[in-house]
Design an enzyme around this catalytic site. Sequence first.
Site, PDB file in Angstrom:
ATOM      1  N   CYS A   1      -6.592  -3.479   4.104  1.00  0.00           N
ATOM      2  CA  CYS A   1      -6.434  -2.020   4.058  1.00  0.00           C
ATOM      3  C   CYS A   1      -7.112  -1.414   2.833  1.00  0.00           C
ATOM      4  O   CYS A   1      -8.199  -0.894   2.917  1.00  0.00           O
ATOM      5  CB  CYS A   1      -4.968  -1.583   4.105  1.00  0.00           C
ATOM      6  SG  CYS A   1      -4.840   0.217   4.105  1.00  0.00           S
TER       7      CYS A   1
ATOM      8  N   CYS B   1       0.864  -1.198   0.000  1.00  0.00           N
ATOM      9  CA  CYS B   1       0.000   0.000   0.000  1.00  0.00           C
ATOM     10  C   CYS B   1       0.891   1.235   0.000  1.00  0.00           C
ATOM     11  O   CYS B   1       2.019   1.211   0.487  1.00  0.00           O
ATOM     12  CB  CYS B   1      -0.877  -0.039   1.256  1.00  0.00           C
ATOM     13  SG  CYS B   1      -1.789   1.465   1.632  1.00  0.00           S
TER      14      CYS B   1
ATOM     15  N   HIS C   1       5.058   5.605   2.102  1.00  0.00           N
ATOM     16  CA  HIS C   1       5.227   6.888   2.801  1.00  0.00           C
ATOM     17  C   HIS C   1       6.302   6.767   3.884  1.00  0.00           C
ATOM     18  O   HIS C   1       7.035   7.721   4.140  1.00  0.00           O
ATOM     19  CB  HIS C   1       3.923   7.308   3.486  1.00  0.00           C
ATOM     20  CG  HIS C   1       2.854   7.814   2.558  1.00  0.00           C
ATOM     21  ND1 HIS C   1       3.109   8.442   1.365  1.00  0.00           N
ATOM     22  CD2 HIS C   1       1.493   7.815   2.670  1.00  0.00           C
ATOM     23  CE1 HIS C   1       1.966   8.785   0.782  1.00  0.00           C
ATOM     24  NE2 HIS C   1       0.968   8.404   1.550  1.00  0.00           N
TER      25      HIS C   1
ATOM     26  N   HIS D   1       0.867  -3.955   6.068  1.00  0.00           N
ATOM     27  CA  HIS D   1      -0.330  -3.905   6.914  1.00  0.00           C
ATOM     28  C   HIS D   1      -1.559  -4.380   6.144  1.00  0.00           C
ATOM     29  O   HIS D   1      -2.666  -4.191   6.597  1.00  0.00           O
ATOM     30  CB  HIS D   1      -0.533  -2.467   7.419  1.00  0.00           C
ATOM     31  CG  HIS D   1      -0.725  -1.499   6.307  1.00  0.00           C
ATOM     32  ND1 HIS D   1       0.311  -0.982   5.581  1.00  0.00           N
ATOM     33  CD2 HIS D   1      -1.850  -0.970   5.776  1.00  0.00           C
ATOM     34  CE1 HIS D   1      -0.162  -0.181   4.647  1.00  0.00           C
ATOM     35  NE2 HIS D   1      -1.474  -0.161   4.738  1.00  0.00           N
TER      36      HIS D   1
ATOM     37  N   SER E   1       0.775   3.660   1.888  1.00  0.00           N
ATOM     38  CA  SER E   1       1.143   4.058   3.252  1.00  0.00           C
ATOM     39  C   SER E   1       2.471   3.416   3.678  1.00  0.00           C
ATOM     40  O   SER E   1       3.224   4.013   4.441  1.00  0.00           O
ATOM     41  CB  SER E   1       0.041   3.682   4.236  1.00  0.00           C
ATOM     42  OG  SER E   1      -1.177   4.270   3.852  1.00  0.00           O
TER      43      SER E   1
HETATM   44  P1  PAD Z   1      -1.260   5.100  -5.057  1.00  0.00           P
HETATM   45  O1  PAD Z   1       0.058   5.737  -4.990  1.00  0.00           O
HETATM   46  O2  PAD Z   1      -1.382   3.747  -5.671  1.00  0.00           O
HETATM   47  O3  PAD Z   1      -2.297   6.052  -5.810  1.00  0.00           O
HETATM   48  C1  PAD Z   1      -2.233   7.456  -5.774  1.00  0.00           C
HETATM   49  C2  PAD Z   1      -2.658   8.004  -7.128  1.00  0.00           C
HETATM   50  O4  PAD Z   1      -2.687   9.433  -7.042  1.00  0.00           O
HETATM   51  C3  PAD Z   1      -1.700   7.659  -8.268  1.00  0.00           C
HETATM   52  O5  PAD Z   1      -2.435   7.077  -9.328  1.00  0.00           O
HETATM   53  C4  PAD Z   1      -1.102   9.008  -8.668  1.00  0.00           C
HETATM   54  O6  PAD Z   1      -0.811   9.099 -10.062  1.00  0.00           O
HETATM   55  C5  PAD Z   1      -2.195   9.969  -8.254  1.00  0.00           C
HETATM   56  N1  PAD Z   1      -1.736  11.340  -8.004  1.00  0.00           N
HETATM   57  C6  PAD Z   1      -0.575  11.747  -7.411  1.00  0.00           C
HETATM   58  N2  PAD Z   1      -0.538  13.091  -7.333  1.00  0.00           N
HETATM   59  C7  PAD Z   1      -1.681  13.546  -7.896  1.00  0.00           C
HETATM   60  C8  PAD Z   1      -2.241  14.855  -8.115  1.00  0.00           C
HETATM   61  N3  PAD Z   1      -1.579  15.945  -7.732  1.00  0.00           N
HETATM   62  N4  PAD Z   1      -3.445  14.953  -8.713  1.00  0.00           N
HETATM   63  C9  PAD Z   1      -4.134  13.833  -9.112  1.00  0.00           C
HETATM   64  N5  PAD Z   1      -3.657  12.569  -8.932  1.00  0.00           N
HETATM   65  C10 PAD Z   1      -2.457  12.434  -8.325  1.00  0.00           C
HETATM   66  O7  PAD Z   1      -1.795   5.061  -3.540  1.00  0.00           O
HETATM   67  P2  PAD Z   1      -2.921   4.195  -2.788  1.00  0.00           P
HETATM   68  O8  PAD Z   1      -4.144   4.134  -3.644  1.00  0.00           O
HETATM   69  O9  PAD Z   1      -2.323   2.944  -2.256  1.00  0.00           O
HETATM   70  O10 PAD Z   1      -3.187   5.160  -1.530  1.00  0.00           O
HETATM   71  C11 PAD Z   1      -3.728   6.461  -1.723  1.00  0.00           C
HETATM   72  C12 PAD Z   1      -3.617   7.295  -0.461  1.00  0.00           C
HETATM   73  O11 PAD Z   1      -4.462   6.751   0.560  1.00  0.00           O
HETATM   74  C13 PAD Z   1      -2.201   7.335   0.154  1.00  0.00           C
HETATM   75  O12 PAD Z   1      -1.947   8.614   0.656  1.00  0.00           O
HETATM   76  C14 PAD Z   1      -2.302   6.323   1.277  1.00  0.00           C
HETATM   77  O13 PAD Z   1      -1.339   6.568   2.265  1.00  0.00           O
HETATM   78  C15 PAD Z   1      -3.724   6.603   1.760  1.00  0.00           C
HETATM   79  C16 PAD Z   1      -4.339   5.514   2.563  1.00  0.00           C
HETATM   80  N6  PAD Z   1      -5.164   5.872   3.580  1.00  0.00           N
HETATM   81  C17 PAD Z   1      -5.774   4.936   4.341  1.00  0.00           C
HETATM   82  C18 PAD Z   1      -6.719   5.376   5.399  1.00  0.00           C
HETATM   83  O14 PAD Z   1      -7.159   4.550   6.234  1.00  0.00           O
HETATM   84  N7  PAD Z   1      -7.100   6.638   5.404  1.00  0.00           N
HETATM   85  C19 PAD Z   1      -5.569   3.581   4.112  1.00  0.00           C
HETATM   86  C20 PAD Z   1      -4.741   3.232   3.042  1.00  0.00           C
HETATM   87  C21 PAD Z   1      -4.116   4.184   2.271  1.00  0.00           C
HETATM   88 ZN    ZN Z   2      -2.763   0.786   3.572  1.00  0.00          ZN
END
Ligand code: PAD
Ligand code: ZN
Length: 376
Positions: A176, A47, A52, A69, A49
């Site tokens: 997740c 993921c 990060h 996770h 995260s």
């Molecule tokens: P990912 O990196 O696979 O997807 C992110 C997408 O955003 C990519 O397709 C990028 O091209 C796009 N992107 C980047 N910058 C921009 C921009 N400026 N404008 C438009 N698009 C853009 O990530 P993911 O889907 O695995 O996770 C997404 C987020 O969610 C990430 O920050 C992660 O840490 C968070 C998350 N939060 C939780 C929660 O419980 N809140 C759980 C899991 C992940």
């Molecule tokens: Zn996650």
Amino acid sequence: MATAGKIIKCKAAVCWGPNKPLTIEDIEVAPPKEHEVRIKIVATGICRSDEHVLSGALDYIKFPIILGHEGAGIVESVGSSVTGIKPGDKVIPLIIPQCGKCRCCLNPESNFCYKTSFGKFDGAITENTSRFTCKGIGIHNFIGTSTFTEYTVVDDISVAKIHDDAPLDKVCLIGCGFSTGYGSVVNTAKVKPGSTCAVFGLGGVGLSVIIGCKVAGASRIIAVDINSDKFAKAMECGATECINPKDYDRPFEKILADMTHDGVDYAFEVIGNTEVMESALSSSHFGCGTTVIVGVAPSSDKMSLDPLLLLTGRTLKGSSFGGWKSKDHVPQLVSDCMNKKFNLDLLITHKLPFQKINEGFRLLCKGESIRTVLTL
Ligand code: PAD
Ligand code: ZN
Ligand code: ZN
């Protein structure tokens, strides 16, 4: 099992610090103590995260650490006082525990728990320690889970027993990414049929938001990403149109407002970019729009907010793990997946052996993968 009560020596991907590749190490995993469960991890997704932490964006994380996770596995042994979970059970470790007793757990509107390490990231399970050592050094745990290892130990409030026939190499995403995106729609935003939604960021979590919007009956689902290669998959998941902000030279919220009669009903930020969070809020309808922040921003970044945006009728919310009460809802989500209510195959673009974990992170960073599932 023969290993119960003994230290297990196994392989794990250890993160020694930010901006260093993970190294596969021989580690020792201590037996579970009271109210703890030791799990043989079978599959785990990668993921954003996790990345990060690798990139140093979350400066509160303690090293060295075993990340991961989004996993699923089989119980190897349980400590004393564990009820309802036994060796051989299929399980998913939970990024937010559910103790069932605290003020959050007792509130039907909350999916947080006082026992969570989400948001405090102390690198420990409940007893304030972890069960991992490598070369004599204690290794921190990641949000109560740590799945980039053949064996992990978690608290019994941080693990859900799932169906015996669940395909672990798919349902690991319920740990997740899938649950987070899908739940942010059905639990947090409570998207209504016929509404217009915009989803910023089309990774595994954003695509799961789209799947949720479709299930909720949204009539327009506008998918937004700066990487147009993500659009075909977004359409497959249920997006009705895709747009790339790079194709416009006007502020993006204006573009969306023009497209949607003054703004969308629901906007989801699924990137972790505070500027996009502001743009998502501004692109929601002034009188009735709801914006949900799902992305995790770097710890140094702050959002700036014109309160007038809220005074005029917009709502801003955040959602962790999609608002699901983890222990209660994860088994149900696994059953829903097995009953084909949603299709996790759409999210899995790559499968790799655990040893190729760094390749999995490279694919994510290059924008080539949605979810890579590692098998152990
Ligand atoms: P990912 O990196 O696979 O997807 C992110 C997408 O955003 C990519 O397709 C990028 O091209 C796009 N992107 C980047 N910058 C921009 C921009 N400026 N404008 C438009 N698009 C853009 O990530 P993911 O889907 O695995 O996770 C997404 C987020 O969610 C990430 O920050 C992660 O840490 C968070 C998350 N939060 C939780 C929660 O419980 N809140 C759980 C899991 C992940
Ligand atoms: Zn996650
Ligand atoms: Zn609790």
